[in-house]
Design a protein around this motif. Structure first.
Motif, PDB file in Angstrom:
ATOM      1  N   ARG A  20      62.565   8.380  99.109  1.00 57.22           N
ATOM      2  CA  ARG A  20      61.943   7.089  98.782  1.00 57.22           C
ATOM      3  C   ARG A  20      60.739   6.824  99.679  1.00 57.22           C
ATOM      4  N   GLY A  21      60.663   7.561 100.792  1.00 53.27           N
ATOM      5  CA  GLY A  21      59.537   7.428 101.719  1.00 53.27           C
ATOM      6  C   GLY A  21      58.338   8.215 101.225  1.00 53.27           C
ATOM      7  N   ASP A  22      57.404   8.488 102.133  1.00 54.68           N
ATOM      8  CA  ASP A  22      56.160   9.184 101.802  1.00 54.68           C
ATOM      9  C   ASP A  22      56.380  10.696 101.895  1.00 54.68           C
ATOM     10  N   VAL A  23      56.775  11.330 100.788  1.00 53.21           N
ATOM     11  CA  VAL A  23      57.058  12.763 100.745  1.00 53.21           C
ATOM     12  C   VAL A  23      56.225  13.410  99.639  1.00 53.21           C
ATOM     13  N   ASP A  24      55.565  14.528  99.979  1.00 53.20           N
ATOM     14  CA  ASP A  24      54.733  15.252  99.007  1.00 53.20           C
ATOM     15  C   ASP A  24      55.446  16.447  98.392  1.00 53.20           C
ATOM     16  N   GLU A  25      56.290  17.121  99.190  1.00 50.73           N
ATOM     17  CA  GLU A  25      56.918  18.356  98.706  1.00 50.73           C
ATOM     18  C   GLU A  25      58.323  18.507  99.265  1.00 50.73           C
ATOM     19  N   VAL A  26      59.218  19.007  98.405  1.00 47.40           N
ATOM     20  CA  VAL A  26      60.569  19.391  98.808  1.00 47.40           C
ATOM     21  C   VAL A  26      60.665  20.898  98.584  1.00 47.40           C
ATOM     22  N   ILE A  27      60.920  21.638  99.678  1.00 44.63           N
ATOM     23  CA  ILE A  27      61.107  23.091  99.596  1.00 44.63           C
ATOM     24  C   ILE A  27      62.601  23.345  99.606  1.00 44.63           C
ATOM     25  N   ILE A  28      63.109  23.958  98.564  1.00 48.59           N
ATOM     26  CA  ILE A  28      64.540  24.253  98.501  1.00 48.59           C
ATOM     27  C   ILE A  28      64.763  25.644  99.076  1.00 48.59           C
ATOM     28  N   ALA A  29      65.465  25.702 100.199  1.00 49.19           N
ATOM     29  CA  ALA A  29      65.711  26.962 100.904  1.00 49.19           C
ATOM     30  C   ALA A  29      67.205  27.229 101.027  1.00 49.19           C
ATOM     31  N   THR A  30      67.917  27.044  99.917  1.00 45.78           N
ATOM     32  CA  THR A  30      69.339  27.367  99.907  1.00 45.78           C
ATOM     33  C   THR A  30      69.488  28.877  99.755  1.00 45.78           C
ATOM     34  N   ASN A  31      70.668  29.391 100.073  1.00 44.85           N
ATOM     35  CA  ASN A  31      70.909  30.825  99.988  1.00 44.85           C
ATOM     36  C   ASN A  31      70.784  31.318  98.550  1.00 44.85           C
ATOM     37  N   SER A  32      70.538  32.631  98.413  1.00 44.07           N
ATOM     38  CA  SER A  32      70.384  33.240  97.087  1.00 44.07           C
ATOM     39  C   SER A  32      71.728  33.648  96.502  1.00 44.07           C
TER      40      SER A  32
END
Length: 198
Positions: free
Chosen positions: A133-145
């Motif tokens: 809800r804050g000021d965020v431009d990108e979410v990088i999802i780095a969960t395991n494969s």
């Protein structure tokens, strides 16, 4: 047949409860501890108890820390508009070792796994959505494969996309079924640099 006193057996049994420690390793550690000077054993014991009493989750990213807010979240030089989502603190540590990622993190403390009865409510997804809800431009999802990691990544993508925030996934430089904590820095960097938008 027990060859040792109850104390030695108890020590070995307690050590064997730790992840990755089998009966032989536990006995080897027990021998080592018994052979240590008493002040070193006391220091080890004290450090375990102190950590248990004082380590908690960061109120922003849920990494383990001694303070309310962890050093990464406190750091004004980090890019707080980019959040990398990881399954656990060990994965966060693996990326920090590369010394290249300058954003912040969000630690889920698990992955969605219907087979194990772990659903979205059992990991820190609600807290992630609150942060977005804050000021965020990108979410990088780095969960395991792994199957669980991929399921979690797709679930997060479906949650985040409607907000208009860019969602990316680390590239497949990370082998399928591999745990991030065991992967070398170069492979992690390639995976981060080659991430793709979901």
């Amino acid at each position: 047949m027990d060859y040792f006193s109850g104390h030695m057996d108890r020590l070995a049994k307690e050590l064997a409860r730790l992840p990755g420690i089998g009966a032989k390793s536990a006995m080897r550690l027990a021998y080592h501890i018994i052979g240590m000077p008493e002040e070193e054993v006391q220091a080890l014991s004290d450090s375990i108890l102190e950590a248990k009493k004082n380590v908690r989750y960061c109120k922003e990213c849920f990494m383990l820390t001694d303070d309310e807010i962890c050093p990464i979240c406190k750091d004004p030089s980090r890019d707080h508009k980019t959040i990398m989502v990881v399954e656990n603190t060990r994965d966060l540590s693996a990326y920090e070792k590369t010394e290249k990622y300058r954003g912040v993190y969000h630690v889920l403390h698990g992955a969605i796994s219907p087979m194990l009865g772990i659903g979205p409510a059992d990991i820190k997804l609600k807290e992630l959505m609150t942060r977005l809800r804050g000021d965020v431009d990108e979410v990088i999802i780095a969960t395991n494969s792994s199957l669980e990691g991929e399921t979690t990544a797709m679930y997060i993508s479906k949650l985040v996309k409607p907000t208009g925030i860019k969602v990316t996934r680390i590239a497949s430089g990370v082998p399928v079924g591999g745990d991030l904590e065991y992967i070398d820095e170069v492979t992690l960097l390639r995976a981060l640099d080659g991430r793709v938008e979901l």
